[in-house]
Motif scaffolding. Structure first.
Motif, short mmCIF file in Angstrom:
data_model
loop_
_atom_site.label_atom_id
_atom_site.label_comp_id
_atom_site.label_asym_id
_atom_site.label_seq_id
_atom_site.Cartn_x
_atom_site.Cartn_y
_atom_site.Cartn_z
N ILE A 1 0.87 -1.17 0.00
CA ILE A 1 0.00 0.00 0.00
C ILE A 1 0.91 1.22 0.00
N ARG A 2 0.79 2.00 -1.06
CA ARG A 2 1.67 3.17 -1.25
C ARG A 2 1.42 4.21 -0.16
N ASP A 3 2.49 4.80 0.31
CA ASP A 3 2.44 5.89 1.28
C ASP A 3 2.01 7.15 0.52
N GLN A 4 0.93 7.76 0.92
CA GLN A 4 0.42 8.94 0.19
C GLN A 4 1.30 10.17 0.39
N ALA A 5 2.07 10.21 1.48
CA ALA A 5 2.96 11.35 1.73
C ALA A 5 4.30 11.20 0.99
N ASP A 6 4.70 9.97 0.74
CA ASP A 6 5.96 9.68 0.04
C ASP A 6 5.65 8.62 -1.00
N ARG A 7 5.35 9.04 -2.20
CA ARG A 7 4.85 8.14 -3.26
C ARG A 7 5.87 7.11 -3.72
N LYS A 8 7.13 7.23 -3.28
CA LYS A 8 8.15 6.25 -3.63
C LYS A 8 8.30 5.17 -2.56
N LYS A 9 7.42 5.20 -1.57
CA LYS A 9 7.48 4.25 -0.46
C LYS A 9 6.13 3.57 -0.29
N ALA A 10 6.16 2.29 0.10
CA ALA A 10 4.92 1.55 0.34
C ALA A 10 5.10 0.60 1.52
N GLU A 11 4.02 0.41 2.26
CA GLU A 11 4.03 -0.59 3.32
C GLU A 11 3.76 -1.95 2.67
N VAL A 12 4.48 -2.96 3.12
CA VAL A 12 4.36 -4.30 2.56
C VAL A 12 3.96 -5.28 3.65
N ALA A 13 3.21 -6.30 3.26
CA ALA A 13 2.84 -7.38 4.18
C ALA A 13 2.73 -8.67 3.39
N VAL A 14 3.15 -9.75 4.03
CA VAL A 14 3.07 -11.09 3.42
C VAL A 14 2.49 -12.02 4.47
N VAL A 15 1.57 -12.86 4.05
CA VAL A 15 1.02 -13.87 4.96
C VAL A 15 0.88 -15.18 4.19
N VAL A 16 1.27 -16.27 4.86
CA VAL A 16 1.23 -17.59 4.26
C VAL A 16 0.47 -18.52 5.19
N PHE B 1 10.26 -0.21 0.58
CA PHE B 1 9.19 -0.87 1.33
C PHE B 1 9.42 -0.60 2.81
N THR B 2 8.33 -0.43 3.55
CA THR B 2 8.39 -0.46 4.99
C THR B 2 7.58 -1.66 5.46
N ALA B 3 8.00 -2.23 6.56
CA ALA B 3 7.28 -3.39 7.11
C ALA B 3 7.38 -3.36 8.61
N ARG B 4 6.26 -3.58 9.28
CA ARG B 4 6.24 -3.71 10.74
C ARG B 4 6.11 -5.18 11.08
N MET B 5 6.89 -5.58 12.08
CA MET B 5 6.86 -6.98 12.50
C MET B 5 7.12 -7.05 13.99
N ILE B 6 6.82 -8.19 14.56
CA ILE B 6 7.09 -8.44 15.96
C ILE B 6 8.60 -8.53 16.16
N VAL B 7 9.09 -7.95 17.25
CA VAL B 7 10.50 -8.07 17.60
C VAL B 7 10.86 -9.56 17.65
N GLY B 8 11.96 -9.92 17.01
CA GLY B 8 12.42 -11.30 17.02
C GLY B 8 11.90 -12.17 15.89
N ASN B 9 11.07 -11.62 14.99
CA ASN B 9 10.55 -12.41 13.87
C ASN B 9 11.62 -12.43 12.77
N GLU B 10 12.62 -13.26 12.99
CA GLU B 10 13.75 -13.34 12.06
C GLU B 10 13.37 -13.92 10.71
N VAL B 11 12.37 -14.77 10.67
CA VAL B 11 11.91 -15.33 9.39
C VAL B 11 11.41 -14.20 8.49
N ALA B 12 10.60 -13.31 9.03
CA ALA B 12 10.08 -12.19 8.25
C ALA B 12 11.21 -11.26 7.83
N ARG B 13 12.13 -11.00 8.74
CA ARG B 13 13.25 -10.11 8.42
C ARG B 13 14.08 -10.68 7.27
N ARG B 14 14.41 -11.97 7.34
CA ARG B 14 15.19 -12.61 6.27
C ARG B 14 14.43 -12.57 4.95
#
Length: 140
Positions: A58-73, A102-115
């Motif tokens: 989802i594109r950031d409306q204040a910074d059009r070159k940035k978007a929040e990303v999320a993946v779920v499996v 891309f920006t992404a928020r995750m739980i501290v310690g979620n190394e799988v998501a970080r990788r």
């Protein structure tokens, strides 16, 4: 239907809170994409047609070159490379629309998501909040 294939931990990791169902508003928001500012790609099981993963930006409306990303499996499909395949395609799609980070928020310690995220970009900033980390990545 894909939400039903997520265990409590997977739902928490995706939504960063306890959630046992999607509201009508959430379902509408997650399923109506414009393919430029809000894009979503899904993976389906070939044998059944069941949704097994989704990646979105989802594109950031204040910074059009940035978007929040999320993946779920879906739980049964985790660790098989589905998330990586979708994220790679999503990053490629994002670049074609002018998104560079891309920006992404995750739980501290979620190394799988970080990788997973670092397969499509280099971390340029990291901000820690209450139990979460927000990464900003420059796409490759």
């Amino acid at each position: 239907a894909g939400f039903a294939h997520l265990g409590a931990v997977s739902r928490y990791r995706r939504f960063l809170s306890e959630i046992d169902h999607l509201t009508a508003h959430q379902l509408d928001y997650l399923t109506h994409v414009d393919h430029r500012n809000h894009e979503a790609l899904a993976a389906l099981a070939a044998a059944t047609g069941t949704g097994v993963a989704t990646a979105r930006f989802i594109r950031d409306q204040a910074d059009r070159k940035k978007a929040e990303v999320a993946v779920v499996v879906a739980d049964d499909w985790q660790g098989r490379g589905v998330g990586a395949a979708l994220l790679e395609r999503l990053a490629k799609r994002a670049r074609t629309t002018g998104i560079e980070r891309f920006t992404a928020r995750m739980i501290v310690g979620n190394e799988v998501a970080r990788r997973l995220l670092t397969t499509v970009g280099d971390v340029v900033s990291e901000r820690q909040g209450a139990g979460t980390i927000e990464l900003t990545l420059r796409l490759h």
